[in-house]
Design a protein around this motif. Structure first.
Motif, PDB file in Angstrom:
ATOM      1  N   GLY A   1     -58.237  28.968 -13.428  1.00  0.00           N
ATOM      2  CA  GLY A   1     -59.026  28.599 -12.239  1.00  0.00           C
ATOM      3  C   GLY A   1     -60.244  27.806 -12.699  1.00  0.00           C
ATOM      4  O   GLY A   1     -61.375  28.064 -12.297  1.00  0.00           O
TER       5      GLY A   1
ATOM      6  N   ARG B   1     -66.805  23.887 -15.288  1.00  0.00           N
ATOM      7  CA  ARG B   1     -68.099  24.481 -15.662  1.00  0.00           C
ATOM      8  C   ARG B   1     -67.985  25.250 -16.984  1.00  0.00           C
ATOM      9  O   ARG B   1     -68.791  25.058 -17.899  1.00  0.00           O
TER      10      ARG B   1
ATOM     11  N   ASP C   1     -55.604  25.038 -13.256  1.00  0.00           N
ATOM     12  CA  ASP C   1     -56.018  25.212 -11.851  1.00  0.00           C
ATOM     13  C   ASP C   1     -54.895  24.689 -10.963  1.00  0.00           C
ATOM     14  O   ASP C   1     -54.070  23.877 -11.394  1.00  0.00           O
ATOM     15  N   LEU C   2     -54.887  25.142  -9.691  1.00  0.00           N
ATOM     16  CA  LEU C   2     -53.859  24.585  -8.802  1.00  0.00           C
ATOM     17  C   LEU C   2     -54.389  23.487  -7.911  1.00  0.00           C
ATOM     18  O   LEU C   2     -53.675  23.001  -7.029  1.00  0.00           O
TER      19      LEU C   2
ATOM     20  N   ASP D   1     -50.112  27.284 -10.924  1.00  0.00           N
ATOM     21  CA  ASP D   1     -50.580  28.510 -10.282  1.00  0.00           C
ATOM     22  C   ASP D   1     -50.769  29.565 -11.367  1.00  0.00           C
ATOM     23  O   ASP D   1     -49.886  29.750 -12.212  1.00  0.00           O
ATOM     24  N   ALA D   2     -51.915  30.242 -11.330  1.00  0.00           N
ATOM     25  CA  ALA D   2     -52.214  31.262 -12.351  1.00  0.00           C
ATOM     26  C   ALA D   2     -51.198  32.394 -12.338  1.00  0.00           C
ATOM     27  O   ALA D   2     -51.087  33.151 -13.296  1.00  0.00           O
TER      28      ALA D   2
END
Ligand SMILES: C[S@@+](CC[C@H](N)C(=O)[O-])C[C@H]1O[C@@H](n2cnc3c(N)ncnc32)[C@H](O)[C@@H]1O
Length: 238
Positions: free
Chosen positions: A35, A40, A56-57, A80-81
């Protein structure tokens, strides 16, 4: 989510970075940032010389991350995680900023934990930030609101004002923000954004992980700041 809103609402948070750096120093790289958003955490670690995979999606966020990673050792993965399959094994898997509470409850979390565990090197860990308790407030009840996040880009002023934190029906939390754009000629666009966080405590996550053969390997607390809630970081090992 658009890059501007993501940067505005998440980008200035820095209280957790020291902890991710310490965990990577202890458990090693490569790093898998789940994600990752606009990077960051990924970019902070990559700037310190670590090899990072940012998953990340949201393609738009990853695209911004890739551009900002110019010259750094960062690979982006659109996935997707809860269902990913990479050819790499990782020393440290980071799940920052309550992303674990966006995965669709116990089933989604288990799918993620299973996937992540299969991608760990021996001695590797999954480190997960969560917020079990949030202070609730609501502008509709006359609450004193936190300050808005504001930025100006190309003459357009963007403002994101938190207006409520409510308890959801499932015991999780609904975070409500009013997003406003004001153009150079004063035209104002306003819409409400809501994010739901699944209910989750550190103990519950450790229990769910144990069922999957993961052991609790540490627990840290990140205190709240004026603008951001505090979180617990659960560290899981194989
Ligand atoms: C709260 S933001 C955190 C961003 C970044 N990790 C940080 O700490 O600044 C949550 C991020 O998780 C991503 N996300 C949500 N559900 C996901 C899923 N099922 N698989 C992969 N990424 C997901 C969102 O697109 C978003 O970028």
């Amino acid at each position: 989510m658009s890059v501007i809103w993501h940067d505005l609402e998440c980008g200035s948070y820095g209280e957790d970075l020291e902890l991710w750096r310490a965990l990577v120093a202890r458990h090693g790289e490569p790093v898998l940032d789940i994600g990752a958003g606009t990077g960051r955490v990924s970019l902070d670690l990559a700037r310190r010389g670590h090899r990072v995979t940012a998953l990340d999606l949201d393609a738009e966020l990853l695209d911004a991350l890739s551009k900002r990673a110019d010259g750094l050792d960062v690979e982006t993965v659109l996935a997707d995680a809860r269902e990913f399959n990479l050819q790499t094994r990782f020393g440290t898997c980071v799940v920052a900023m309550q992303t674990i509470q966006l995965l669709g409850g116990p089933e989604g979390r288990s799918s993620f934990l299973r996937c992540a565990a299969q991608h760990l090197l021996g001695g590797g860990v999954i480190a997960i930030a969560l917020s079990a308790e949030l202070e609730t407030y609501d502008v509709a009840n006359g609450a004193h609101l936190p300050l808005p996040d504001i930025t100006e880009i190309d003459g357009i002023v963007y403002s994101s004002q938190p207006t409520a934190v409510r308890v959801a029906d499932d015991g999780g939390f609904v975070l409500v923000r009013r997003r406003e754009e004001v153009s150079r000629d004063g035209v104002r666009l306003s819409l409400e954004d809501q994010i739901e966080l699944d209910p989750l405590t550190a103990r519950q996550l450790e229990r769910e992980a144990r069922v999957l053969g993961l052991r609790a390997a540490g627990h840290e607390e990140i205190p709240p700041t004026r603008d951001y809630v505090g979180s617990s970081v659960v560290v899981l090992g194989v």
